[in-house]
Design a protein around this motif. Sequence first.
Motif, PDB file in Angstrom:
ATOM      1  N   LEU A  85      13.090 -31.235  37.368  1.00 35.94           N
ATOM      2  CA  LEU A  85      12.710 -32.525  36.490  1.00 35.94           C
ATOM      3  C   LEU A  85      12.898 -33.189  35.740  1.00 35.94           C
ATOM      4  O   LEU A  85      13.487 -34.128  35.064  1.00 35.94           O
ATOM      5  CB  LEU A  85      11.376 -33.388  37.531  1.00 35.94           C
ATOM      6  N   TRP A  86      12.741 -31.935  34.874  1.00 38.99           N
ATOM      7  CA  TRP A  86      12.105 -31.493  32.932  1.00 38.99           C
ATOM      8  C   TRP A  86      13.690 -31.994  32.800  1.00 38.99           C
ATOM      9  O   TRP A  86      13.955 -32.941  31.839  1.00 38.99           O
ATOM     10  CB  TRP A  86      11.805 -30.967  32.647  1.00 38.99           C
ATOM     11  N   ASN A  87      14.452 -30.900  33.557  1.00 35.26           N
ATOM     12  CA  ASN A  87      16.350 -31.572  32.834  1.00 35.26           C
ATOM     13  C   ASN A  87      16.419 -32.378  33.625  1.00 35.26           C
ATOM     14  O   ASN A  87      17.223 -33.315  32.241  1.00 35.26           O
ATOM     15  CB  ASN A  87      16.990 -29.668  34.089  1.00 35.26           C
ATOM     16  N   SER A  89       8.096 -38.571  39.970  1.00 41.54           N
ATOM     17  CA  SER A  89       8.090 -37.508  40.501  1.00 41.54           C
ATOM     18  C   SER A  89       7.977 -35.871  40.341  1.00 41.54           C
ATOM     19  O   SER A  89       6.957 -35.214  41.084  1.00 41.54           O
ATOM     20  CB  SER A  89       9.802 -37.052  40.911  1.00 41.54           C
ATOM     21  N   LEU A  90       7.519 -36.333  38.468  1.00 41.54           N
ATOM     22  CA  LEU A  90       7.288 -35.082  38.033  1.00 41.54           C
ATOM     23  C   LEU A  90       5.924 -34.776  37.684  1.00 41.54           C
ATOM     24  O   LEU A  90       4.887 -34.318  38.284  1.00 41.54           O
ATOM     25  CB  LEU A  90       7.533 -35.345  36.354  1.00 41.54           C
ATOM     26  N   ALA A  91       4.522 -36.573  37.805  1.00 36.80           N
ATOM     27  CA  ALA A  91       3.333 -36.593  37.972  1.00 36.80           C
ATOM     28  C   ALA A  91       3.149 -35.981  39.812  1.00 36.80           C
ATOM     29  O   ALA A  91       2.437 -34.445  39.680  1.00 36.80           O
ATOM     30  CB  ALA A  91       3.577 -38.098  37.753  1.00 36.80           C
ATOM     31  N   VAL A 149      -0.567 -34.364  40.134  1.00 35.72           N
ATOM     32  CA  VAL A 149      -1.722 -35.525  39.576  1.00 35.72           C
ATOM     33  C   VAL A 149      -2.696 -35.152  40.567  1.00 35.72           C
ATOM     34  O   VAL A 149      -4.074 -35.744  40.206  1.00 35.72           O
ATOM     35  CB  VAL A 149      -1.166 -36.198  39.313  1.00 35.72           C
ATOM     36  N   GLU A 150      -2.022 -35.774  41.486  1.00 36.60           N
ATOM     37  CA  GLU A 150      -3.364 -36.636  42.777  1.00 36.60           C
ATOM     38  C   GLU A 150      -4.564 -35.279  42.880  1.00 36.60           C
ATOM     39  O   GLU A 150      -5.588 -35.648  43.374  1.00 36.60           O
ATOM     40  CB  GLU A 150      -2.423 -37.309  43.946  1.00 36.60           C
ATOM     41  N   ILE A 204       0.385 -32.214  33.772  1.00 38.74           N
ATOM     42  CA  ILE A 204       1.989 -32.310  33.873  1.00 38.74           C
ATOM     43  C   ILE A 204       2.769 -31.408  32.943  1.00 38.74           C
ATOM     44  O   ILE A 204       3.557 -30.427  33.428  1.00 38.74           O
ATOM     45  CB  ILE A 204       2.318 -33.209  33.746  1.00 38.74           C
ATOM     46  N   LEU A 205       1.793 -31.292  31.804  1.00 41.08           N
ATOM     47  CA  LEU A 205       1.530 -29.614  31.709  1.00 41.08           C
ATOM     48  C   LEU A 205       1.181 -28.175  31.294  1.00 41.08           C
ATOM     49  O   LEU A 205       1.442 -27.431  30.979  1.00 41.08           O
ATOM     50  CB  LEU A 205       1.570 -30.396  29.665  1.00 41.08           C
ATOM     51  N   GLY A 206       0.230 -28.772  32.426  1.00 49.29           N
ATOM     52  CA  GLY A 206       0.879 -26.898  33.446  1.00 49.29           C
ATOM     53  C   GLY A 206      -0.822 -26.287  32.406  1.00 49.29           C
ATOM     54  O   GLY A 206      -1.378 -25.248  32.466  1.00 49.29           O
ATOM     55  N   ILE A 207      -1.097 -27.211  31.620  1.00 48.89           N
ATOM     56  CA  ILE A 207      -2.337 -26.782  30.087  1.00 48.89           C
ATOM     57  C   ILE A 207      -4.229 -27.167  30.673  1.00 48.89           C
ATOM     58  O   ILE A 207      -4.306 -27.911  31.779  1.00 48.89           O
ATOM     59  CB  ILE A 207      -1.993 -27.216  29.275  1.00 48.89           C
ATOM     60  N   ASN A 208      -5.244 -26.284  30.147  1.00 48.34           N
ATOM     61  CA  ASN A 208      -6.147 -27.279  30.290  1.00 48.34           C
ATOM     62  C   ASN A 208      -6.393 -27.788  29.421  1.00 48.34           C
ATOM     63  O   ASN A 208      -6.758 -27.514  28.425  1.00 48.34           O
ATOM     64  CB  ASN A 208      -7.146 -25.330  30.285  1.00 48.34           C
ATOM     65  N   SER A 209      -6.707 -28.840  29.691  1.00 49.78           N
ATOM     66  CA  SER A 209      -6.651 -30.165  28.998  1.00 49.78           C
ATOM     67  C   SER A 209      -9.062 -29.949  28.253  1.00 49.78           C
ATOM     68  O   SER A 209      -9.387 -30.638  28.020  1.00 49.78           O
ATOM     69  CB  SER A 209      -7.079 -31.389  29.073  1.00 49.78           C
TER      70      SER A 209
END
Length: 529
Positions: free
Chosen positions: A3-5, A58-60, A65-66, A479-484
């Motif tokens: 999806l990023w591509n 779609s990325l979300a 995310v949900e 979405i970035l897969g990080i710990n906010s």
Amino acid sequence: MTLWNDLGRQYEATRARAIVDLIADPARLDDFTVQTSDLYFDFSKTNIDRDTLGLLLSLAREKGVETRRDEMFAGAKINTTEDRAVLHTALRNLDGASIEVDGADVMPAVHETLRAMRAFADKVRSGSITDVINIGIGGSDLGPRMAVAALAPYHDGPRVHFVSNVDGAHISDTLRGLDAKTTLVIVASKTFTTIETLTNARTARAWMVDHGGDPSTQFAALSTAQEKTDAFGIAPEQVFGFEDWVGGRYSVWGPVGLSLMIAIGPKAFDAFLRGGQAMDTHFCAAELHENLPVLLALTGIWHNQVCAHATRAVLPYDERLGLLPSYLQQLEMESNGKGVRLDGSAAEQPTGPVVWGAAGTNGQHAFYQLIHQGTRVIPCEFLLAAQGHEPDLAHHHDLLIANCLAQSQALMTGRTLDEARAIAAKAGFTGDELERQAAHRVFEGNRPSTTLLYPQLDPFTLGQIIALYEHRVFVEGVILGINSFDQWGVELGKELATALQPVVEGTQSSESEDASTAALVDFIHRQRD
Ligand code: F6P
């Protein structure tokens, strides 16, 4: 990466297209504006089209995310590097169900603390206190400071001041002119270990003692560490505690909001909480394509991660939201300025954007030149109230609105070379000089912006706006897969400052420091001598 591509290809395929052409589609506003109860978000003046939005949604979904949202609201320990739940939402869960952390419902304590805060705020507001100083830094300062400024028309309590910087100038300038006998000092520190806050608190206590005040009754604390507030000597009945599942930059909704509650009163503070709660309900219930925090986040992801526009300007056309950019700098950059993903592997994408900005119209006369004609594209986020709080000055507000709307129009439409030539010709230029002058008057245009409208900056609306941004940061982080929710990046500087303190004081040699630092210390010592 698919999806990023796909998004990357989409960007390459559409980057030269004119946003004005997208706007010409009569159906565009249906898909690229969203209205909740009273917020209206317009992202039609971006280069996001239906296909792009489809990919972003779609990325979300693909990034969960949900599911992650539901886990957060349910009290799961999604802050995995600190093994903590993330439940600032519980602080505004006024009518909601129980939420369990480690098998125990957190809501009774939340309600109990809120009751205690209300009683204390009422006592302060009806007593002899004339001034309140909130001493804190970062999340223990920026949230209440921003909210107190934003809600100035609702102030009917004592004056509220904020001291954050360890620079003695800050506390010194604040204390000057205050009466130690009628001042309340609130020491706000989640950990109660932050050196700047403790240094300022000790200075304030010494001032109070020297000037006839009584720290045993005129000091309060907001913290998760009651043994430390006890050790500092703050009366336990004036300590308002919260749990480690409230992150510092998400803490304005609880005890850290006490100075705001004292300024505007418990009733208005409740309306602020209800605004946050309303945004939580929307975030949890709305479909992704109509979900305000999700759409703000996807716009951010598109501009920063896909289009590589590294910064984001936040431009409130609302003088009282002048501190919003600073507040968002901590919220967004401390939350999403990370280099590794949850599993410890390197981030796949550039992470959080650089967030900056200032209130309009002031910014127009400072940095907008670069936004309009500089070589970098800076996505702009405008915020604007339909009406101000000054009915006698409605013409000011009309002018403010016209300026805000004009800026997003100008960014989008720009000015062509032919238009610029006509202007130069009208000014009397001819030939080569006309061409040269015209080149300077061209605006490339096609620069993206979004606009968030709200009826009026009242406590309920402010609560919605802050919660909106909190959830936007969360969605971008997922979405970035990080710990906010951790902030390891601020630790190293703190450790080194502690180590350098004796070198600066001159009780330890600078020889083990790097050559640059040693020379800087040496210069400072010579100046002092
Ligand atoms: O600067 C790092 C930080 O830990 C922030 O996250 C936090 O808001 C601030 O310091 C203040 O921390 P405390 O509330 O514990 O004094």
